[in-house]
Scaffold this active site. Structure first.
Site, PDB file in Angstrom:
ATOM      1  N   GLY A   1      12.189   0.616  -3.736  1.00  0.00           N
ATOM      2  CA  GLY A   1      11.405  -0.388  -3.002  1.00  0.00           C
ATOM      3  C   GLY A   1      10.101   0.164  -2.472  1.00  0.00           C
ATOM      4  N   ASP A   2       9.321  -0.739  -1.881  1.00  0.00           N
ATOM      5  CA  ASP A   2       8.071  -0.357  -1.211  1.00  0.00           C
ATOM      6  C   ASP A   2       7.035   0.260  -2.140  1.00  0.00           C
ATOM      7  OD1 ASP A   2       9.217  -1.172   1.279  1.00  0.00           O
ATOM      8  OD2 ASP A   2      10.374   0.678   1.222  1.00  0.00           O
TER       9      ASP A   2
ATOM     10  N   GLY B   1       4.653  -1.604  -3.500  1.00  0.00           N
ATOM     11  CA  GLY B   1       3.439  -2.432  -3.485  1.00  0.00           C
ATOM     12  C   GLY B   1       3.539  -3.648  -4.393  1.00  0.00           C
ATOM     13  N   LYS B   2       4.752  -4.156  -4.575  1.00  0.00           N
ATOM     14  CA  LYS B   2       4.920  -5.363  -5.405  1.00  0.00           C
ATOM     15  C   LYS B   2       4.198  -6.556  -4.804  1.00  0.00           C
ATOM     16  CE  LYS B   2       9.352  -5.333  -4.863  1.00  0.00           C
ATOM     17  NZ  LYS B   2       9.574  -4.063  -4.192  1.00  0.00           N
ATOM     18  N   GLY B   3       4.195  -6.640  -3.480  1.00  0.00           N
ATOM     19  CA  GLY B   3       3.581  -7.793  -2.800  1.00  0.00           C
ATOM     20  C   GLY B   3       2.137  -7.957  -3.224  1.00  0.00           C
TER      21      GLY B   3
ATOM     22  N   GLY C   1       9.998  -6.192   2.953  1.00  0.00           N
ATOM     23  CA  GLY C   1       8.742  -6.263   3.689  1.00  0.00           C
ATOM     24  C   GLY C   1       7.625  -6.186   2.674  1.00  0.00           C
ATOM     25  N   HIS C   2       6.985  -7.296   2.399  1.00  0.00           N
ATOM     26  CA  HIS C   2       5.937  -7.316   1.378  1.00  0.00           C
ATOM     27  C   HIS C   2       4.573  -7.400   2.045  1.00  0.00           C
ATOM     28  CE1 HIS C   2       9.180  -9.039  -1.511  1.00  0.00           C
ATOM     29  NE2 HIS C   2       9.255  -7.740  -1.393  1.00  0.00           N
TER      30      HIS C   2
ATOM     31  N   GLN D   1      13.118  -5.183  -2.901  1.00  0.00           N
ATOM     32  CA  GLN D   1      13.723  -3.833  -3.018  1.00  0.00           C
ATOM     33  C   GLN D   1      13.405  -3.232  -4.395  1.00  0.00           C
ATOM     34  OE1 GLN D   1      16.067  -6.425  -1.611  1.00  0.00           O
ATOM     35  NE2 GLN D   1      15.098  -5.886   0.282  1.00  0.00           N
TER      36      GLN D   1
ATOM     37  N   THR E   1      21.357  -1.899  -1.349  1.00  0.00           N
ATOM     38  CA  THR E   1      21.410  -3.169  -0.628  1.00  0.00           C
ATOM     39  C   THR E   1      22.502  -4.023  -1.269  1.00  0.00           C
ATOM     40  OG1 THR E   1      20.104  -4.988   0.259  1.00  0.00           O
ATOM     41  CG2 THR E   1      19.605  -4.301  -2.008  1.00  0.00           C
TER      42      THR E   1
ATOM     43  N   THR F   1      11.536  -2.232   9.632  1.00  0.00           N
ATOM     44  CA  THR F   1      12.190  -1.519  10.740  1.00  0.00           C
ATOM     45  C   THR F   1      11.288  -0.494  11.416  1.00  0.00           C
ATOM     46  OG1 THR F   1      12.989   0.164   9.217  1.00  0.00           O
ATOM     47  CG2 THR F   1      14.452  -1.695   9.624  1.00  0.00           C
TER      48      THR F   1
ATOM     49  N   GLY G   1      -5.535   1.138  -4.257  1.00  0.00           N
ATOM     50  CA  GLY G   1      -5.741   0.823  -2.846  1.00  0.00           C
ATOM     51  C   GLY G   1      -5.074  -0.501  -2.525  1.00  0.00           C
TER      52      GLY G   1
HETATM   53  P1  IMP Z   1      20.204  -3.620   3.806  1.00  0.00           P
HETATM   54  O1  IMP Z   1      19.514  -4.240   2.635  1.00  0.00           O
HETATM   55  O2  IMP Z   1      19.564  -3.972   5.123  1.00  0.00           O
HETATM   56  O3  IMP Z   1      21.688  -3.851   3.794  1.00  0.00           O
HETATM   57  O4  IMP Z   1      20.030  -2.032   3.682  1.00  0.00           O
HETATM   58  C1  IMP Z   1      20.668  -1.283   2.662  1.00  0.00           C
HETATM   59  C2  IMP Z   1      19.765  -0.146   2.204  1.00  0.00           C
HETATM   60  O5  IMP Z   1      18.660  -0.679   1.491  1.00  0.00           O
HETATM   61  C3  IMP Z   1      19.159   0.680   3.333  1.00  0.00           C
HETATM   62  O6  IMP Z   1      19.027   2.009   2.905  1.00  0.00           O
HETATM   63  C4  IMP Z   1      17.779   0.077   3.522  1.00  0.00           C
HETATM   64  O7  IMP Z   1      16.871   0.981   4.081  1.00  0.00           O
HETATM   65  C5  IMP Z   1      17.440  -0.251   2.087  1.00  0.00           C
HETATM   66  N1  IMP Z   1      16.477  -1.348   1.968  1.00  0.00           N
HETATM   67  C6  IMP Z   1      16.719  -2.662   2.117  1.00  0.00           C
HETATM   68  N2  IMP Z   1      15.599  -3.372   1.922  1.00  0.00           N
HETATM   69  C7  IMP Z   1      14.637  -2.494   1.623  1.00  0.00           C
HETATM   70  C8  IMP Z   1      13.255  -2.633   1.263  1.00  0.00           C
HETATM   71  O8  IMP Z   1      12.689  -3.725   1.170  1.00  0.00           O
HETATM   72  N3  IMP Z   1      12.581  -1.471   1.022  1.00  0.00           N
HETATM   73  C9  IMP Z   1      13.186  -0.262   1.069  1.00  0.00           C
HETATM   74  N4  IMP Z   1      14.457  -0.090   1.382  1.00  0.00           N
HETATM   75  C10 IMP Z   1      15.187  -1.194   1.651  1.00  0.00           C
HETATM   76 MG    MG Z   2       8.760  -3.183   1.267  1.00  0.00          MG
END
Ligand code: IMP
Ligand code: MG
Length: 501
Positions: A21-22, A24-26, A50-51, A254, A269, A365, A491
């Protein structure tokens, strides 16, 4: 084969992250929406995502609403599909924020069958995670796991229940009954504390001694239903009708390595965030997808929460620090590791340096994301779910690096261990990652070292201008993974993209 050729014949395109995840898909979804897509749909995950989208000086972060929403006024349709864990509180907050900013959301559709996230789910998620015993996942605390658990246990609610007050009250009551054994075993003061968190209405749903105030929850959820009613639809039928006729963009949440079915289980997840889960989650079969764009960071990875990460800079120290709840944060790092940079001789500090430079802090978070080098064994595995078109993002983050390391294989260093017909022994070389923590935690990464390019890439506009060292690295990855890098993002800005020709 350039990007326009790639897109030319496609009717349905999916953007999926190949890492944790993360990536930069958004931004990619927002950009593709600006000139290509008619419909943008999410099918997995929920407010755990979180996008981030940067528009001029303004940064937008969406957790639940698809990243195409900024184009609603152009008549583009955004869809929250059946597979999504839908938290109406977050949805209402995001919609209110859009309204405040004068951004329309008239075309948003929410599946009447999306899984409904309840306050109990958030409470349970947090209770389980605050339990000091082994086995923590490091979840986002958004109730995702418990919501999907209810779905598979056939006791979950769906978005449509928001529209029928009596059914809603009955189902919420029954759902709580099933959960009470857990809550009764828990420390009462902990429940009280959790229920006073703003994500759970700051105590609105708390009943002293009685845990949950059911009628307060029902009233609140009815209100959400009234607010959202006009958006709730049979989106599966809608998507089926539009498939092949409109340009559909499926927005992954994700990443492959966090998929419940294909990721680094159990540190994942609770939805299948590969393209298969994504298609299913919007009501399409994966055969309807003409093109999958796999997104990875150039040339590093991040992970939030727990779980094995062989190329992590600073290893266990990094994992512990980044998961040190309530302590590690962007502000704290800026203060105590003000000197750490991308070339630090100390690996942990180099990891901090890359994190700071890439602004790698969870949008959901606020946790620091664990950072490490690009891991080709994991990418060879992940590639099975995305195919051969890759977008590289955040190239500019490593601009100042003297050297870039790429892991091309692992050496297994653990006890004898069976993986199907194979018996792994100490010293065994692994080229394609085996996503089993018993294996992963004993994998020593073997690196190839590349010279850095040591020049700014953020204003490069065409691929011929890319530094030679970057071209070499791209060619290496293309060869090792049998992929074609179709685009490089340099960027956060909407236009900071290099299309490869
Ligand atoms: P959950 O999705 O809140 O149940 O978290 C399960 C795992 O997935 C944890 O390690 C989270 O940090 C990770 N996780 C869930 N959503 C994201 C995301 O959008 N980006 C990165 N990690 C994620
Ligand atoms: Mg994200």
């Amino acid at each position: 084969m350039d990007m326009s050729c790639v897109l030319q014949d496609a009717s349905t395109v999916a953007v999926v992250c190949m890492q944790w995840g993360d990536t930069g898909k958004g931004k990619i979804v927002d950009w593709l929406t600006s000139f290509w897509a008619d419909i943008i749909a999410r099918g997995t995950g929920g407010a755990n995502a979180g996008h981030t989208i940067k528009l001029g000086e303004e940064e937008y972060v969406f957790h639940l609403i698809p990243s195409g929403i900024l184009h609603d006024c152009e008549g583009k349709i955004n869809v929250i599909g059946t597979g999504v864990a839908f938290d109406p509180k977050i949805a209402c907050e995001e919609l209110n924020l859009l309204e405040k900013k004068g951004i329309s959301h008239n075309q948003l559709m929410i599946s009447f069958q999306a899984k409904l996230v309840l306050p109990f789910h958030l409470a349970l998620d947090r209770l389980l995670e605050s339990n000091a015993s082994e086995g923590k996942i490091g979840t986002t605390g958004k109730g995702i796991g418990p919501a999907y658990e209810d779905h598979y246990a056939r006791i979950g609610l769906v978005v449509n229940d928001l529209l029928n007050p009596d059914v809603l009250a009955e189902k919420i009551g029954k759902n709580l009954e099933r959960k009470m054994p857990y809550f009764r075993q828990a420390d009462l003061s902990l429940i009280e504390e959790i229920l006073h968190h703003p994500d759970l209405g700051s105590g609105k749903f708390y009943q002293p001694g009685g845990y949950f105030d059911l009628s307060a929850i029902v009233d609140q959820y009815r209100e959400y239903g009234e607010f959202l009613q006009s958006m709730i639809r049979d989106t599966d039928a809608y998507m089926e009708g539009m498939s092949g006729r409109k340009k559909i963009l499926l927005e992954g949440a994700q990443g492959n390595l966090l998929s419940i079915d294909h990721g680094t289980y159990p540190y994942v997840t609770s939805s299948d965030c590969t393209v298969y889960g994504l298609a299913r989650g919007v009501g399409l079969t994966s055969s309807r997808i003409d093109l999958v764009l796999g997104v990875m960071k150039a040339f590093y990875m991040t992970r939030v929460g727990k779980g094995p990460f062989p190329t992590e800079l600073g290893g266990i120290k990094s994992e512990e620090w980044c998961n040190y709840a309530g302590w590690a944060s962007k502000e704290r790092e800026a203060e105590i590791y003000s000197e750490a940079g991308v070339n630090d001789a100390n690996e942990f500090l180099q990891g901090v340096g890359i994190r700071k430079r890439g602004d790698e802090y969870g949008r959901t978070t606020g946790r620091p994301r664990r950072t490490g080098w690009l891991d080709l064994p994991l990418m060879r595995y992940s590639r099975m779910f995305t195919g051969n078109c890759v977008i590289l993002t955040k190239l500019d983050v490593l601009d100042e690096c003297e050297r870039v390391r790429v892991c091309y294989a692992y050496e297994y260093t653990g006890p004898d261990y069976h993986v199907g017909r194979i018996k792994l022994r100490n010293g065994h070389m692994i080229g394609v990652a085996i996503p089993d923590p018993e294996v992963m935690r004993h994998c020593r990464p073997i690196y190839r070292i590349f010279e850095g390019w040591k020049t700014s890439t953020s204003s490069i506009v065409c691929s011929s201008q890319l530094p030679l060292q970057v071209k070499k690295l791209i060619a290496y990855i293309e060869q090792e993974l049998s992929v074609r890098v179709v685009m490089v993002s340099v960027g956060a800005g909407r236009d900071q993209n290099i299309i490869r020709d």
